[in-house]
Design an enzyme around this catalytic site. Sequence first.
Site, PDB file in Angstrom:
ATOM      1  N   ASP A  77      36.692 -37.650  12.856  1.00 34.47           N
ATOM      2  CA  ASP A  77      37.522 -38.833  13.039  1.00 34.47           C
ATOM      3  C   ASP A  77      36.797 -40.032  12.411  1.00 34.47           C
ATOM      4  O   ASP A  77      36.886 -40.261  11.223  1.00 34.47           O
ATOM      5  CB  ASP A  77      37.715 -38.971  14.550  1.00 34.47           C
ATOM      6  CG  ASP A  77      38.806 -39.920  14.928  1.00 34.47           C
ATOM      7  OD1 ASP A  77      39.457 -40.447  14.037  1.00 34.47           O
ATOM      8  OD2 ASP A  77      39.007 -40.142  16.131  1.00 34.47           O
ATOM      9  N   THR A  78      36.001 -40.766  13.190  1.00 35.85           N
ATOM     10  CA  THR A  78      35.214 -41.863  12.610  1.00 35.85           C
ATOM     11  C   THR A  78      34.087 -41.307  11.730  1.00 35.85           C
ATOM     12  O   THR A  78      33.597 -41.995  10.839  1.00 35.85           O
ATOM     13  CB  THR A  78      34.553 -42.726  13.708  1.00 35.85           C
ATOM     14  OG1 THR A  78      33.671 -41.907  14.469  1.00 35.85           O
ATOM     15  CG2 THR A  78      35.588 -43.349  14.623  1.00 35.85           C
TER      16      THR A  78
ATOM     17  N   THR B 113      29.919 -38.959  14.848  1.00 41.57           N
ATOM     18  CA  THR B 113      29.299 -37.797  15.486  1.00 41.57           C
ATOM     19  C   THR B 113      28.661 -36.891  14.439  1.00 41.57           C
ATOM     20  O   THR B 113      27.502 -36.499  14.553  1.00 41.57           O
ATOM     21  CB  THR B 113      30.367 -36.989  16.261  1.00 41.57           C
ATOM     22  OG1 THR B 113      31.016 -37.865  17.173  1.00 41.57           O
ATOM     23  CG2 THR B 113      29.758 -35.835  17.015  1.00 41.57           C
ATOM     24  N   LEU B 114      29.428 -36.595  13.411  1.00 41.73           N
ATOM     25  CA  LEU B 114      28.955 -35.672  12.388  1.00 41.73           C
ATOM     26  C   LEU B 114      27.806 -36.263  11.580  1.00 41.73           C
ATOM     27  O   LEU B 114      26.878 -35.554  11.190  1.00 41.73           O
ATOM     28  CB  LEU B 114      30.132 -35.351  11.467  1.00 41.73           C
ATOM     29  CG  LEU B 114      30.062 -34.020  10.763  1.00 41.73           C
ATOM     30  CD1 LEU B 114      29.841 -32.901  11.754  1.00 41.73           C
ATOM     31  CD2 LEU B 114      31.338 -33.798   9.987  1.00 41.73           C
TER      32      LEU B 114
ATOM     33  N   GLU C 165      33.490 -27.981  13.935  1.00 43.60           N
ATOM     34  CA  GLU C 165      33.964 -29.135  14.721  1.00 43.60           C
ATOM     35  C   GLU C 165      35.467 -29.020  15.012  1.00 43.60           C
ATOM     36  O   GLU C 165      36.193 -28.326  14.296  1.00 43.60           O
ATOM     37  CB  GLU C 165      33.724 -30.428  13.920  1.00 43.60           C
ATOM     38  CG  GLU C 165      32.581 -31.277  14.434  1.00 43.60           C
ATOM     39  CD  GLU C 165      32.810 -31.907  15.806  1.00 43.60           C
ATOM     40  OE1 GLU C 165      33.633 -31.393  16.606  1.00 43.60           O
ATOM     41  OE2 GLU C 165      32.163 -32.911  16.101  1.00 43.60           O
TER      42      GLU C 165
ATOM     43  N   ARG D 154      43.760 -29.143  26.749  1.00 41.03           N
ATOM     44  CA  ARG D 154      42.839 -28.418  25.879  1.00 41.03           C
ATOM     45  C   ARG D 154      43.338 -27.016  25.529  1.00 41.03           C
ATOM     46  O   ARG D 154      43.146 -26.518  24.429  1.00 41.03           O
ATOM     47  CB  ARG D 154      41.491 -28.300  26.596  1.00 41.03           C
ATOM     48  CG  ARG D 154      40.311 -28.222  25.663  1.00 41.03           C
ATOM     49  CD  ARG D 154      39.054 -27.926  26.431  1.00 41.03           C
ATOM     50  NE  ARG D 154      38.371 -29.049  27.017  1.00 41.03           N
ATOM     51  CZ  ARG D 154      37.722 -29.996  26.354  1.00 41.03           C
ATOM     52  NH1 ARG D 154      37.720 -29.984  25.051  1.00 41.03           N
ATOM     53  NH2 ARG D 154      37.093 -30.958  26.982  1.00 41.03           N
TER      54      ARG D 154
ATOM     55  N   GLY E 285      35.251 -29.148  22.499  1.00 43.25           N
ATOM     56  CA  GLY E 285      36.505 -29.113  21.746  1.00 43.25           C
ATOM     57  C   GLY E 285      36.615 -28.021  20.705  1.00 43.25           C
ATOM     58  O   GLY E 285      37.691 -27.487  20.460  1.00 43.25           O
TER      59      GLY E 285
END
Length: 190
Positions: free
Chosen positions: A100-101, A104-105, A96, A162, A44
């Site tokens: 979001d949540t 991942t990071l 990135e 995308r 992404g």
Amino acid sequence: MNERRLGNLLFGREEIEERVEEVAKNISLEYENKRPVLVAILKGAVYFAVDLTRNLEIPFDLDFLALSGFKPGLLRVEIEKDTDIDLKEREVLIVEDIVDTGLTLNFLTRELEKRFPKGVKVCTFLNCPARRIVEVPVHYCCFEIPDVYVVGYGLDFQGDFRNLLEVYTLYDPSGRSTQILKQMGKGGKK
Ligand code: 5GP
């Protein structure tokens, strides 16, 4: 009904170009004489990373890292493709597409810290604090968005959308996304 239609236009090409340029300027100022390693998260963040690095006015290295998504029931991701560059003693800037949540990071910054970098910071194209589950530091961000699902500029829905140069919400049959965007003065522009 086709659930895969685009919803509202959220950010247009010019707006994105201008903002990416601004963020790149700030990064250039902070990392002057530091030769950072920009680690772009596949897939992404590729579009953002290309535009961002084109606007940098400092020497830098570019690398890529791919993660598996969250498996159902597992609060864990795995590195599927690791960086090629040794990050020890380097200034690392994670690039990135969206935070979001934060899961991942959160995983990623912890993983990269184990490699003894000089520092790890985060630059994200979009930030969605409304959906955060874990607190993660975001040092550079182009745009904050409300709780809507977005596509374009690298962000996909099952592989689609995308390559759009703008960012759209995904059509939301409940009309909730449009309502949220109208409250922000962003709704109905298409
Ligand atoms: P997290 O929830 O862990 O912060 O985000 C994980 C990944 O989910 C992001 O890097 C991104 O690829 C994907 N993601 C999260 N929110 C969205 C969204 O609104 N649209 C799209 N297309 N992908 C998203």
